[in-house]
Design a protein around this motif. Structure first.
Motif, short mmCIF file in Angstrom:
data_model
loop_
_atom_site.label_atom_id
_atom_site.label_comp_id
_atom_site.label_asym_id
_atom_site.label_seq_id
_atom_site.Cartn_x
_atom_site.Cartn_y
_atom_site.Cartn_z
N GLY A 50 0.86 -1.18 0.00
CA GLY A 50 0.00 0.00 0.00
C GLY A 50 0.90 1.23 0.00
O GLY A 50 2.09 1.16 -0.36
N CYS A 80 -6.38 -0.72 1.71
CA CYS A 80 -7.01 0.61 1.83
C CYS A 80 -6.48 1.61 0.82
O CYS A 80 -7.22 2.49 0.38
CB CYS A 80 -6.73 1.18 3.22
SG CYS A 80 -7.69 0.41 4.49
N ARG A 83 -8.47 1.90 -2.22
CA ARG A 83 -9.94 1.93 -2.12
C ARG A 83 -10.44 2.96 -1.12
O ARG A 83 -11.52 2.83 -0.56
CB ARG A 83 -10.47 0.54 -1.79
CG ARG A 83 -9.91 -0.08 -0.54
CD ARG A 83 -10.62 -1.38 -0.19
NE ARG A 83 -9.91 -2.57 -0.60
CZ ARG A 83 -10.40 -3.79 -0.53
NH1 ARG A 83 -11.61 -3.98 -0.04
NH2 ARG A 83 -9.70 -4.84 -0.90
N SER A 223 1.74 -12.51 -3.72
CA SER A 223 2.77 -13.15 -2.90
C SER A 223 2.47 -12.98 -1.41
O SER A 223 3.18 -12.25 -0.70
CB SER A 223 4.16 -12.54 -3.22
OG SER A 223 4.47 -12.74 -4.58
N PRO A 224 1.42 -13.64 -0.94
CA PRO A 224 1.10 -13.53 0.48
C PRO A 224 2.15 -14.21 1.35
O PRO A 224 2.61 -15.31 1.01
CB PRO A 224 -0.25 -14.26 0.61
CG PRO A 224 -0.30 -15.20 -0.56
CD PRO A 224 0.47 -14.53 -1.67
N ALA A 252 3.99 -3.56 6.85
CA ALA A 252 3.21 -2.43 6.31
C ALA A 252 1.83 -2.93 5.90
O ALA A 252 1.37 -2.69 4.80
CB ALA A 252 3.95 -1.81 5.13
N SER A 274 -14.51 0.52 6.90
CA SER A 274 -14.95 1.83 6.43
C SER A 274 -15.58 1.58 5.06
O SER A 274 -15.06 0.78 4.28
CB SER A 274 -13.74 2.76 6.32
OG SER A 274 -14.14 4.05 5.97
N GLY A 391 -5.22 7.87 6.90
CA GLY A 391 -3.85 7.44 6.62
C GLY A 391 -3.32 7.70 5.24
O GLY A 391 -2.22 7.27 4.92
C1 LIG Z 1 -13.20 3.01 2.62
C2 LIG Z 1 -11.97 3.73 3.13
C3 LIG Z 1 -11.90 5.11 3.02
C4 LIG Z 1 -10.77 5.79 3.48
N1 LIG Z 1 -10.68 7.12 3.24
C5 LIG Z 1 -9.59 7.81 3.63
C6 LIG Z 1 -9.45 9.18 3.30
O1 LIG Z 1 -10.26 9.76 2.57
N2 LIG Z 1 -8.37 9.85 3.80
C7 LIG Z 1 -7.45 9.23 4.58
O2 LIG Z 1 -6.51 9.89 5.06
N3 LIG Z 1 -7.51 7.89 4.84
C8 LIG Z 1 -8.53 7.16 4.36
N4 LIG Z 1 -8.60 5.81 4.57
C9 LIG Z 1 -7.47 5.15 5.23
C10 LIG Z 1 -6.23 5.01 4.33
O3 LIG Z 1 -6.62 4.56 3.06
C11 LIG Z 1 -5.23 4.04 4.98
O4 LIG Z 1 -4.90 4.52 6.27
C12 LIG Z 1 -3.93 3.88 4.19
O5 LIG Z 1 -4.19 3.65 2.84
C13 LIG Z 1 -3.10 2.75 4.79
O6 LIG Z 1 -2.09 2.40 3.87
P1 LIG Z 1 -1.18 1.13 4.15
O7 LIG Z 1 -0.24 1.02 3.02
O8 LIG Z 1 -0.57 1.23 5.51
O9 LIG Z 1 -2.19 -0.11 4.20
P2 LIG Z 1 -3.01 -0.80 3.02
O10 LIG Z 1 -3.16 0.08 1.87
O11 LIG Z 1 -4.25 -1.37 3.62
O12 LIG Z 1 -2.05 -1.97 2.55
C14 LIG Z 1 -1.77 -3.11 3.33
C15 LIG Z 1 -1.46 -4.23 2.36
O13 LIG Z 1 -0.91 -5.33 3.10
C16 LIG Z 1 -1.21 -6.50 2.37
N5 LIG Z 1 -1.03 -7.69 3.24
C17 LIG Z 1 -1.69 -8.00 4.38
N6 LIG Z 1 -1.23 -9.18 4.85
C18 LIG Z 1 -0.27 -9.61 4.02
C19 LIG Z 1 0.56 -10.77 3.97
N7 LIG Z 1 0.48 -11.74 4.89
N8 LIG Z 1 1.43 -10.89 2.95
C20 LIG Z 1 1.56 -9.93 2.00
N9 LIG Z 1 0.77 -8.81 2.00
C21 LIG Z 1 -0.12 -8.66 2.99
C22 LIG Z 1 -2.67 -6.28 1.97
O14 LIG Z 1 -3.06 -7.11 0.90
C23 LIG Z 1 -2.69 -4.78 1.63
O15 LIG Z 1 -2.59 -4.53 0.25
C24 LIG Z 1 -9.70 5.08 4.10
C25 LIG Z 1 -9.77 3.69 4.20
C26 LIG Z 1 -10.89 3.02 3.70
C27 LIG Z 1 -10.95 1.53 3.80
#
Ligand SMILES: Cc1cc2nc3c(=O)[nH]c(=O)nc-3n(C[C@H](O)[C@H](O)[C@H](O)COP(=O)(O)OP(=O)(O)OC[C@H]3O[C@@H](n4cnc5c(N)ncnc54)[C@H](O)[C@@H]3O)c2cc1C
Length: 448
Positions: A50, A80, A83, A223-224, A252, A274, A391
């Motif tokens: 992400g 997230c 989406r 690649s989980p 992450a 959400s 986030g």
């Molecule tokens: C509907 C919705 C609306 C939102 N709107 C907003 C907004 O408008 N403004 C805002 O600031 N924030 C918003 N957020 C929150 C924001 O999108 C997140 O805080 C941010 O994208 C987090 O990013 P990330 O990379 O940490 O996590 P993510 O983008 O969730 O990525 C985590 C990734 O880890 C992968 N993963 C998990 N387990 C494993 C594993 N075992 N092996 C390999 N991969 C794995 C998953 O497949 C996923 O792709 C929203 C969230 C949602 C769901």
């Protein structure tokens, strides 16, 4: 059984992108490195592609020429980051600035405010550097009082920002909100923050994949990580088709973290759904009658807050929390609720229909703050996690500061650099959420 990160096993089956509006409009995904095959070695392995994982990979590869491999269970941005609601605000965690001053005291609260603005600047910088064409709507953010009694909290917030951060926002009274098309019953006044914008979240991901790979990072999709163990100084991350051997691992996975991934996550996060709807495009008539002209991003003062915006093609995106499970029935119920919310807020939209609806798991932390931290009991594992639903900008920032910390020992603010606190009564988190949401709804609907 519907998926729930609190109880789910590690993901094993790669899944395609969900059917979101963002997916339908992002264009073709860029090439990535496909599934991890056989055994590979890397200095730094990042789990999750992400914003956090890709930003960390990009900064590590670009500034330090590190060998960095990202393992994504599904597709880059499948969680997230691909989406979300697309609101880019200065935000680190879920505390209001009034709460921040009360909890941390003026000096640390000022640092908190500065970090939040650095987060927004990091997102702007990545978009600029990557020359990302991501449909930016450059306006600000309107935080509306959903009842007259909530105006006082907006005024307090405004004063706190003036007194402690020398930061000015504009208070718009109901008559002035007419100009934005928000003069209805659910907007008694609003604070307008100039520093915010909206952008296509998945187009940003697509570009981050390209930028990270061009800088030298390897980004594996499908690649989980299905098991993780350590022998000597080497971490072994096993996927269905290969093994990644790494000296250092960055977690992450935010709201998609499963507790089995590593003991350092146990009882530390509260994944919460959400949900979002995107309507069909409004007709000229509907725009005129509803008055929904503004392209500012909008939230309200509810504790279970609504967030909404007009998209470039005249559709409305509206989101909120509230669904507890991802079951089909619960998803249909939340979508109906979101449409009813939109129709309550704006007149003239009685015939509006929904074209897209989806949900994603955000990660709440016990104290409403994220963490960017290296695990005390094993200095070869770090995490950047717990953005509390705000986030988009915080995650790209967290990825960046973690990269600089790992390679040049750059300091991370003490606000972020400590272990995530554990939830008390952790096995009852879902039960607690139901009670909390019911209480919040009661507060939100209480007049006066
Ligand atoms: C509907 C919705 C609306 C939102 N709107 C907003 C907004 O408008 N403004 C805002 O600031 N924030 C918003 N957020 C929150 C924001 O999108 C997140 O805080 C941010 O994208 C987090 O990013 P990330 O990379 O940490 O996590 P993510 O983008 O969730 O990525 C985590 C990734 O880890 C992968 N993963 C998990 N387990 C494993 C594993 N075992 N092996 C390999 N991969 C794995 C998953 O497949 C996923 O792709 C929203 C969230 C949602 C769901």
């Amino acid at each position: 059984m519907a998926y729930d990160p609190l109880t789910a096993a590690l993901p094993t089956q790669p899944r395609p992108y969900p059917a979101t509006y963002w997916c339908a409009t992002a264009g073709t995904p860029p090439t990535d490195d496909g599934p991890l095959l056989h055994a590979q070695d890397t200095d730094i392995a990042i789990i999750g592609a992400g914003y956090t994982g890709l930003s960390c990979a990009y900064h590590l590869a670009k500034h330090y020429r590190s060998t960095v491999h990202v393992l994504e269970a599904h597709q880059p941005g499948w969680g997230c980051s691909g989406r979300n609601g697309s609101f880019m605000r200065p935000a680190i965690g879920r505390l209001s600035w009034t709460d921040s001053v009360q909890r941390f005291g003026p000096e640390l609260a000022k640092a908190h405010f500065t970090e939040a603005h650095r987060a927004l600047a990091t997102m702007r910088e990545l978009i600029l550097q990557g020359n990302i064409d991501c449909d930016i709507q450059p306006d600000g953010w309107l935080k509306t009082a959903h009842q007259p009694s909530r105006i006082s909290s907006l005024l307090t917030e405004q004063q706190v920002m003036r007194d402690h951060f020398n930061y000015d926002t504009q208070l718009l009274h109901q008559s002035e909100l007419e100009e934005y098309g928000l003069g209805g019953a659910e907007a008694s006044a609003a604070l307008r923050f100039p520093d915010a914008f909206s952008a296509h979240p998945l187009k940003i991901i697509f570009s981050l994949v390209k930028q990270a790979r061009q800088a030298g990072a390897v980004v594996y999709s499908k690649s989980p990580v299905i098991s993780w163990h350590k022998e000597g100084a080497t971490h072994y991350l096993r996927t269905p088709t290969g093994t990644l051997r790494a000296k250092h691992v960055v977690i992450a996975t935010n709201g998609y973290s499963t507790e089995q991934l590593h003991p350092c996550l146990k009882s530390r996060l509260m994944p919460v759904l959400s949900s979002i709807i995107v309507t069909r495009p409004l007709s000229e008539d509907e725009i005129h009658h509803s008055g929904f002209r503004t392209t500012n991003i909008i939230t309200d003062t509810r504790k279970v807050l609504n967030f909404y915006r007009r998209l470039p093609d005249n559709r409305i995106l509206l989101g909120s929390r509230g669904a507890i499970t991802e079951s089909h029935q619960s998803q249909q119920k939340i979508q109906d609720h979101l449409l009813a919310t939109l129709q309550r807020k704006f007149s003239g939209l009685e015939n509006l229909t929904v074209d897209y609806g989806w949900s994603g798991w955000v990660a709440l932390s016990m104290d409403s703050m994220p963490r960017v931290h290296t695990v005390d009991t094993d200095r070869s594992i770090s995490y950047a996690i717990g953005y509390n639903g705000s986030g988009t900008t915080a995650s790209v920032y967290a990825g960046k500061i973690l990269a600089h910390h790992l390679k040049s020992n750059a300091a991370i603010s003490p606000l972020l650099n400590s272990p995530l606190p554990a939830f008390p009564f952790a096995p009852f988190r879902r039960l607690g959420q139901r009670a909390m949401f019911a209480y919040y709804r009661h507060l939100d609907n209480k007049a006066g």
